[in-house]
Scaffold this motif. Structure first.
Motif, PDB file in Angstrom:
ATOM      1  N   GLN A   1       0.778  -1.204   0.182  1.00 13.43           N
ATOM      2  CA  GLN A   1      -0.049   0.076  -0.208  1.00 13.43           C
ATOM      3  C   GLN A   1       0.842   1.407   0.014  1.00 13.43           C
ATOM      4  O   GLN A   1       0.585   2.391  -0.719  1.00 13.43           O
ATOM      5  CB  GLN A   1      -0.872  -0.015   1.207  1.00 13.43           C
ATOM      6  N   CYS A   2       1.805   1.210   0.810  1.00 10.31           N
ATOM      7  CA  CYS A   2       2.745   2.407   0.922  1.00 10.31           C
ATOM      8  C   CYS A   2       3.575   2.919  -0.403  1.00 10.31           C
ATOM      9  O   CYS A   2       3.585   4.013  -1.002  1.00 10.31           O
ATOM     10  CB  CYS A   2       3.756   2.096   2.070  1.00 10.31           C
ATOM     11  N   ARG A   3       3.972   1.859  -0.703  1.00  6.10           N
ATOM     12  CA  ARG A   3       4.991   2.208  -2.124  1.00  6.10           C
ATOM     13  C   ARG A   3       4.020   2.337  -3.424  1.00  6.10           C
ATOM     14  O   ARG A   3       4.199   3.206  -4.107  1.00  6.10           O
ATOM     15  CB  ARG A   3       5.484   0.603  -2.462  1.00  6.10           C
ATOM     16  N   SER A   4       2.777   1.933  -3.302  1.00 11.10           N
ATOM     17  CA  SER A   4       1.720   2.319  -4.143  1.00 11.10           C
ATOM     18  C   SER A   4       1.474   3.934  -4.357  1.00 11.10           C
ATOM     19  O   SER A   4       1.122   4.378  -5.268  1.00 11.10           O
ATOM     20  CB  SER A   4       0.521   1.454  -4.262  1.00 11.10           C
ATOM     21  N   ARG A   5       1.654   4.417  -3.221  1.00 15.30           N
ATOM     22  CA  ARG A   5       1.364   6.045  -3.075  1.00 15.30           C
ATOM     23  C   ARG A   5       2.466   6.868  -2.772  1.00 15.30           C
ATOM     24  O   ARG A   5       2.400   7.957  -2.558  1.00 15.30           O
ATOM     25  CB  ARG A   5       0.205   6.095  -2.090  1.00 15.30           C
TER      26      ARG A   5
ATOM     27  N   PRO B   1       9.718   6.331  -4.800  1.00 15.77           N
ATOM     28  CA  PRO B   1       9.365   5.863  -6.126  1.00 15.77           C
ATOM     29  C   PRO B   1       8.587   4.451  -5.777  1.00 15.77           C
ATOM     30  O   PRO B   1       8.495   3.851  -4.658  1.00 15.77           O
ATOM     31  CB  PRO B   1      10.998   5.257  -6.352  1.00 15.77           C
ATOM     32  N   GLN B   2       7.858   4.070  -6.719  1.00 17.19           N
ATOM     33  CA  GLN B   2       6.995   2.941  -6.598  1.00 17.19           C
ATOM     34  C   GLN B   2       7.880   1.712  -6.441  1.00 17.19           C
ATOM     35  O   GLN B   2       7.183   0.731  -5.801  1.00 17.19           O
ATOM     36  CB  GLN B   2       5.941   2.866  -7.782  1.00 17.19           C
ATOM     37  N   ARG B   3       8.782   1.766  -7.048  1.00 15.83           N
ATOM     38  CA  ARG B   3       9.824   0.370  -7.158  1.00 15.83           C
ATOM     39  C   ARG B   3      10.954   0.990  -6.334  1.00 15.83           C
ATOM     40  O   ARG B   3      11.789   1.591  -6.868  1.00 15.83           O
ATOM     41  CB  ARG B   3      10.018  -0.253  -8.470  1.00 15.83           C
TER      42      ARG B   3
ATOM     43  N   VAL C   1      12.240  -5.790   4.078  1.00 18.99           N
ATOM     44  CA  VAL C   1      10.873  -5.517   3.739  1.00 18.99           C
ATOM     45  C   VAL C   1      10.796  -4.140   4.921  1.00 18.99           C
ATOM     46  O   VAL C   1      10.287  -3.110   4.855  1.00 18.99           O
ATOM     47  CB  VAL C   1       9.632  -6.477   4.382  1.00 18.99           C
ATOM     48  N   ASN C   2      11.489  -4.367   6.142  1.00 26.22           N
ATOM     49  CA  ASN C   2      11.567  -3.516   7.084  1.00 26.22           C
ATOM     50  C   ASN C   2      12.226  -2.069   6.853  1.00 26.22           C
ATOM     51  O   ASN C   2      11.770  -1.096   7.050  1.00 26.22           O
ATOM     52  CB  ASN C   2      12.432  -3.917   8.360  1.00 26.22           C
ATOM     53  N   LEU C   3      12.992  -2.188   5.541  1.00 29.55           N
ATOM     54  CA  LEU C   3      13.593  -0.935   5.116  1.00 29.55           C
ATOM     55  C   LEU C   3      13.069  -0.138   3.969  1.00 29.55           C
ATOM     56  O   LEU C   3      13.341   0.516   3.608  1.00 29.55           O
ATOM     57  CB  LEU C   3      15.223  -1.414   4.854  1.00 29.55           C
ATOM     58  N   GLY C   4      11.762  -0.885   3.716  1.00 29.86           N
ATOM     59  CA  GLY C   4      11.018  -0.354   2.645  1.00 29.86           C
ATOM     60  C   GLY C   4      11.220  -0.606   1.213  1.00 29.86           C
ATOM     61  O   GLY C   4      10.587  -0.185   0.287  1.00 29.86           O
ATOM     62  N   TYR C   5      12.004  -1.779   1.156  1.00 31.54           N
ATOM     63  CA  TYR C   5      12.186  -2.542  -0.306  1.00 31.54           C
ATOM     64  C   TYR C   5      11.207  -3.325  -0.655  1.00 31.54           C
ATOM     65  O   TYR C   5      10.793  -4.248   0.013  1.00 31.54           O
ATOM     66  CB  TYR C   5      13.726  -2.997  -0.531  1.00 31.54           C
ATOM     67  N   ASN C   6      10.770  -3.227  -2.139  1.00 34.05           N
ATOM     68  CA  ASN C   6       9.903  -4.363  -2.697  1.00 34.05           C
ATOM     69  C   ASN C   6      10.340  -4.762  -3.597  1.00 34.05           C
ATOM     70  O   ASN C   6       9.678  -5.602  -4.528  1.00 34.05           O
ATOM     71  CB  ASN C   6       8.266  -3.566  -3.047  1.00 34.05           C
ATOM     72  N   GLU C   7      11.812  -4.719  -4.005  1.00 37.15           N
ATOM     73  CA  GLU C   7      12.544  -5.447  -5.084  1.00 37.15           C
ATOM     74  C   GLU C   7      13.930  -5.524  -4.408  1.00 37.15           C
ATOM     75  O   GLU C   7      14.454  -4.943  -3.823  1.00 37.15           O
ATOM     76  CB  GLU C   7      12.435  -4.785  -6.529  1.00 37.15           C
ATOM     77  N   VAL C   8      14.183  -6.931  -4.924  1.00 35.26           N
ATOM     78  CA  VAL C   8      15.846  -7.366  -4.643  1.00 35.26           C
ATOM     79  C   VAL C   8      16.583  -7.887  -5.805  1.00 35.26           C
ATOM     80  O   VAL C   8      15.845  -8.678  -6.522  1.00 35.26           O
ATOM     81  CB  VAL C   8      15.348  -8.363  -3.454  1.00 35.26           C
TER      82      VAL C   8
ATOM     83  N   ARG D   1      13.048  15.319  -6.611  1.00 36.66           N
ATOM     84  CA  ARG D   1      12.834  16.611  -7.209  1.00 36.66           C
ATOM     85  C   ARG D   1      13.149  17.099  -8.474  1.00 36.66           C
ATOM     86  O   ARG D   1      12.507  17.587  -9.396  1.00 36.66           O
ATOM     87  CB  ARG D   1      13.431  17.712  -6.296  1.00 36.66           C
ATOM     88  N   ALA D   2      14.428  16.394  -8.764  1.00 37.36           N
ATOM     89  CA  ALA D   2      15.002  16.698 -10.266  1.00 37.36           C
ATOM     90  C   ALA D   2      14.520  15.852 -11.332  1.00 37.36           C
ATOM     91  O   ALA D   2      14.183  16.137 -12.563  1.00 37.36           O
ATOM     92  CB  ALA D   2      16.577  16.278 -10.153  1.00 37.36           C
ATOM     93  N   THR D   3      13.967  14.622 -10.989  1.00 38.99           N
ATOM     94  CA  THR D   3      13.450  13.705 -12.054  1.00 38.99           C
ATOM     95  C   THR D   3      12.247  12.966 -11.575  1.00 38.99           C
ATOM     96  O   THR D   3      12.060  11.676 -11.426  1.00 38.99           O
ATOM     97  CB  THR D   3      14.489  12.608 -12.429  1.00 38.99           C
ATOM     98  N   PRO D   4      11.265  13.449 -11.126  1.00 41.03           N
ATOM     99  CA  PRO D   4       9.788  13.005 -10.634  1.00 41.03           C
ATOM    100  C   PRO D   4       9.294  12.050 -11.671  1.00 41.03           C
ATOM    101  O   PRO D   4       8.728  11.096 -11.268  1.00 41.03           O
ATOM    102  CB  PRO D   4       8.738  14.005 -10.484  1.00 41.03           C
ATOM    103  N   GLU D   5       9.653  11.764 -12.801  1.00 42.43           N
ATOM    104  CA  GLU D   5       9.260  10.994 -13.992  1.00 42.43           C
ATOM    105  C   GLU D   5       9.786   9.721 -13.684  1.00 42.43           C
ATOM    106  O   GLU D   5       9.300   8.612 -14.087  1.00 42.43           O
ATOM    107  CB  GLU D   5       9.512  11.534 -15.354  1.00 42.43           C
ATOM    108  N   ILE D   6      10.963   9.607 -12.998  1.00 45.09           N
ATOM    109  CA  ILE D   6      11.642   8.229 -12.738  1.00 45.09           C
ATOM    110  C   ILE D   6      10.826   7.566 -11.652  1.00 45.09           C
ATOM    111  O   ILE D   6      10.694   8.071 -10.506  1.00 45.09           O
ATOM    112  CB  ILE D   6      12.883   8.477 -12.156  1.00 45.09           C
ATOM    113  N   THR D   7      10.236   6.445 -11.658  1.00 44.83           N
ATOM    114  CA  THR D   7       9.549   5.913 -10.802  1.00 44.83           C
ATOM    115  C   THR D   7      10.070   4.610 -10.117  1.00 44.83           C
ATOM    116  O   THR D   7       9.572   3.886  -9.181  1.00 44.83           O
ATOM    117  CB  THR D   7       8.054   5.465 -11.098  1.00 44.83           C
TER     118      THR D   7
END
Length: 517
Positions: free
Chosen positions: A94-98, A101-103, A128-135, A488-494
């Motif tokens: 839920q958190c990463r979806s909003r 970066p999403q990933r 997971v504790n550190l907020g990562y959703n990919e490894v 701030r510089a590249t919000p298009e990068i997700t």
């Protein structure tokens, strides 16, 4: 070196380290000023994540204590632990979806001791504790491969070589544990750097890249000319190298990772004067396969003979040009790929003298030789990427934003990493590792990649940042400072990745690395 001769001692070491490690890795989760807390409700009680989707110290410790209790056979603790894992998984999703970066990925190396009961659970819980959703799990590196000994069809030794563990598949088990937490798990593999063990094989010496001074990348590294003595690069044109790599990659892909990232898509990085390629002898094009492929770039016999003389001597002589005219009088001039024929001579017009032609021909042959070296790298990663694509797995290429630069007058960065020619159907992972004490040079590297994207294409760019949460290190700002500047510089990068998990959790990494099964 720390030795843990028994599973019991290893578990005891981990228990002693648990609290300080969690506090170190998660200090910013509740202690940094200015972070908003995002309340998320999972399957049980409310769970609070910070602005970086990281759990609190209390929630991390609660999960770890339940994990340890579950290992003792406590049924109630097992159920509670599994429920908490699910809750953390849902909250992170839920958190990463909003949250930008999403990933968010982290680079991770596994060790044999991760096969001990419960260790992979502890490891991925911390991810997971550190907020990562990919490894990004390192699968082929340092001349070894993360395949079980009983199912290793490659020429490289397995990472796990402990008797009794021949059939344990650490990578497959890591994929399972990661997916239980809804993590994407990608295979991170070296490309042209086949490793020191490969360089030791007498039956593969002809596969190694060779320069004009008779050095293979193995002898070059041993001489101290490269930045790492354990890096041994192969000739990308060599079919044996391609076959060995394809067999390894096929075994990795059969385990169905979510993606595969190709690292070391380049030649060695030299040190000092070796960091610049400015003569043909510096190029890794003298292996038989590469040499033959270069000669095939000739468009006529004059061209082929001139190429042969140029790379053999390192320069042309006036007599070389006259010699090829005499050898092949029916050809007007030497030709090769990319060379535009000269305008036809008018009746009675004398051909240019060899002395007047030599500087231009020599300059053109230098550019041809560099382009040939570069094309070998590009073709190799494209071949590997296509193999991944055929199995439905997304490939990606890892590179230095500065690896494709010219140096001085006519010189090139020794890596010859012309990443702007990498396939744009791959994901691009620029290593934004520049060090200047602030974020300016880091952002410059990312912007450089964005401005050099080939027209009409739009590869997914996932910058890799190096650093530690909550702490400036090695003259780099803390990760959250880098992340905010990048957002701030590249919000298009997700999508963004962090090198490396071991930097966030150094003591846990050290114990896992140096213990014995």
């Amino acid at each position: 070196m720390v030795s843990c001769p028994s599973p019991t001692r290893f578990r005891d070491s981990l228990q002693r380290l648990t609290k300080p490690l969690l506090l170190q890795g998660l200090a910013l989760a509740s202690g940094l000023v200015g972070l908003g807390i995002i309340p998320l409700v999972g399957t049980g009680q409310a769970l609070a994540l910070n602005a970086y989707c990281q759990v609190t110290q209390a929630d991390a410790l609660a999960k770890e204590n339940l994990r340890k209790a579950a290992l003792t056979g406590d049924t109630a603790a097992t159920e509670q632990y599994q429920a908490l894992v699910r809750q953390h998984t849902e909250a992170l999703s839920q958190c990463r979806s909003r949250t930008w970066p999403q990933r968010q990925a982290v680079w991770l190396r596994l060790y044999p001791c991760d096969l001990q009961p419960g260790i992979l659970d502890a490891l991925f819980d911390r991810v997971v504790n550190l907020g990562y959703n990919e490894v990004y799990v390192e699968v082929f590196y340092g001349g070894q491969v993360l395949l079980p000994q009983a199912d290793n069809p490659t020429v490289w030794p397995s990472v796990v070589q402990t008797p009794g563990y021949e059939r344990r598949d650490l990578f497959a088990e890591a994929l399972e544990k990661g997916r239980q937490r809804s993590l994407k798990v990608d295979a991170w593999v070296f490309a042209l750097n086949f490793g020191y063990s490969y360089g030791l094989r007498a039956d593969r010496e002809q596969v190694l890249a060779l320069n004009g001074r008779g050095q293979t990348t193995y002898t070059y590294a041993k001489s101290g000319a490269s930045s790492n003595p354990d890096e041994v690069f192969v000739d990308p044109y060599n079919t044996q190298a391609q076959d060995d790599y394809s067999r390894m990659l096929g075994a990795v892909l059969r385990r169905q990772p979510d993606g595969v990232l190709f690292d070391y898509v380049r030649y060695p990085r030299g040190v000092g004067p070796n960091s610049v390629v400015d003569s043909v002898d510096d190029l890794w094009i003298y292996g038989q396969a590469s040499r033959d492929a270069l000669l095939r770039r000739a468009a006529n016999q004059q061209g082929q003979e001139l190429i042969r003389r140029y790379i053999s001597r390192g320069h042309l002589l006036d007599r070389d040009i006259q010699d090829v005219r005499d050898l092949y009088p029916n050809e007007a001039e030497p030709l090769w790929q990319s060379r535009t024929p000269s305008p036809s001579l008018q009746p009675g017009q004398a051909p240019p003298t060899p002395a007047s032609l030599r500087p231009r021909l020599q300059a053109e042959l230098w550019q041809l030789s560099v382009a040939h070296a570069v094309q070998g790298v590009v073709d190799f990663v494209k071949l590997a990427g296509e193999q991944a694509q055929r199995t439905g797995i997304q490939p990606g290429a890892v590179f230095f934003p500065e690896g494709n630069q010219t140096v001085g007058t006519g010189g090139y960065d020794s890596r010859l990493q012309y990443w702007e020619r990498f396939p744009t159907w791959m994901t691009w992972h620029p290593m934004a590792y520049a060090v200047c004490g602030h974020t300016g040079c880091i952002l410059d590297g990312v912007r450089r990649v964005q401005t050099m994207i080939p027209g009409g294409t739009s590869p997914t760019i996932t910058p890799a940042l190096a650093g530690i949460w909550g702490q400036a290190t090695y003259n780099r700002p803390a990760l959250e400072t880098q992340m905010e500047a990048l957002r701030r510089a590249t919000p298009e990068i997700t999508s963004v990745s962090h090198f490396a998990y071991s930097w966030q959790d150094p003591e846990f990494d050290r114990v896992r690395k140096f213990c014995s099964l």
